[in-house]
Design a protein around this motif. Structure first.
Motif, mmCIF file in Angstrom:
data_model
loop_
_atom_site.group_PDB
_atom_site.id
_atom_site.type_symbol
_atom_site.label_atom_id
_atom_site.label_comp_id
_atom_site.label_asym_id
_atom_site.label_seq_id
_atom_site.Cartn_x
_atom_site.Cartn_y
_atom_site.Cartn_z
ATOM 1 N N GLU A 63 34.093 56.554 35.884
ATOM 2 C CA GLU A 63 34.078 55.415 36.794
ATOM 3 C C GLU A 63 34.904 54.283 36.211
ATOM 4 O O GLU A 63 35.135 54.235 35.001
ATOM 5 N N TRP A 64 35.356 53.374 37.066
ATOM 6 C CA TRP A 64 36.157 52.247 36.588
ATOM 7 C C TRP A 64 36.042 51.090 37.564
ATOM 8 O O TRP A 64 35.639 51.255 38.717
ATOM 9 N N THR A 65 36.373 49.896 37.081
ATOM 10 C CA THR A 65 36.366 48.702 37.917
ATOM 11 C C THR A 65 37.599 47.870 37.611
ATOM 12 O O THR A 65 38.190 47.977 36.527
ATOM 13 N N SER A 66 37.985 47.039 38.576
ATOM 14 C CA SER A 66 39.105 46.119 38.389
ATOM 15 C C SER A 66 38.764 44.804 39.080
ATOM 16 O O SER A 66 38.430 44.795 40.263
ATOM 17 N N GLN A 67 38.818 43.719 38.322
ATOM 18 C CA GLN A 67 38.547 42.402 38.885
ATOM 19 C C GLN A 67 39.789 41.843 39.581
ATOM 20 O O GLN A 67 40.921 42.180 39.228
ATOM 21 N N ARG A 68 39.561 41.008 40.584
ATOM 22 C CA ARG A 68 40.682 40.356 41.248
ATOM 23 C C ARG A 68 41.407 39.434 40.263
ATOM 24 O O ARG A 68 40.809 38.892 39.336
ATOM 25 N N MET A 69 42.691 39.281 40.484
ATOM 26 C CA MET A 69 43.478 38.434 39.588
ATOM 27 C C MET A 69 42.994 36.987 39.642
ATOM 28 O O MET A 69 42.698 36.452 40.709
#
Length: 219
Positions: A63-69
């Motif tokens: 699993e992975w996540t990415s925050q908004r810039m």
């Protein structure tokens, strides 16, 4: 003869090798022009995201996540106490959970050469299934230790029969603040050998412990 009440504590601990590693990674660039900083950061973050999703497809990332810039502006001071022109900093944060530690090492090495990409801390952990099994095992063993202690005390008093009255997590029988009966001690190291082709990750074992209190009647 009336029963003798015996109150004891039982502890047990197991150490298990971690099965998962969650890496925290940051892509960040700065500069005097906001639009340029945003564009360069997006361009740098795109292959990072692609490298994670490709490994998710292959099965090494679970699993992975990415925050908004996020974009921040700061006006620094020079050595004469004068404020300078704004400096903009754009940041994108990622987390990726790996089930394959060797693949994580390869991935981290590939990204470490890029300016603006920095690897943060690593969370080492177990799968939920393994964690539940280990917790059950340490709890069972802790109760066994409490029973053995109660029997040892009874025998020292010349008593033969031991009957359990209460079994509880630490702090729920004795007076005082309650404490958690489970402890997860997690550690790890990330090192770079100049002669090695890849980063080396050394994870300490995860310690899972349980403490119970028991009250027994002996006669």
């Amino acid at each position: 003869m009336s029963d003798v009440i015996i109150t004891v504590r039982g502890e047990h601990e197991l150490r298990v090798s971690p099965e998962r590693a969650t890496v925290h990674l940051t892509v960040a660039l700065d500069g005097p022009d906001r639009a340029d900083v945003v564009e360069r950061t997006l361009a740098l973050a795109a292959p990072v995201r692609d490298s994670i999703t490709s490994r998710e497809t292959a099965g090494s990332v679970t699993e992975w996540t990415s925050q908004r810039m996020s974009v921040l502006a700061e006006r620094p001071w020079n050595n004469e106490g004068k404020r300078l022109a704004p400096v903009y900093r754009a940041t994108v944060e990622f987390t990726a959970t790996f089930s394959d530690i060797s693949e994580m090492s390869v991935w981290a090495t590939e990204l470490s050469v890029d300016d603006g990409v920095s690897l943060g801390y690593i969370d080492w952990h177990l799968t939920p299934q393994t964690e539940a099994e280990v917790e059950r095992e340490v709890a069972t063993q802790a109760v066994g230790v409490a029973v053995s202690r109660a029997r040892a005390y009874a025998e020292a008093l010349g008593l033969k029969n031991v009957t359990p009255l209460e079994i509880a997590d630490r702090g729920l029988i004795s007076e005082g603040a309650g404490q958690m009966s489970k402890a997860l001690a997690v550690g790890g190291m990330m090192s770079m050998d100049a002669a090695a082709p890849a980063m080396e990750f050394q994870a300490e074992e995860i310690a899972v412990s349980a403490t119970v209190e028991g009250r027994f009647a002996a006669n």
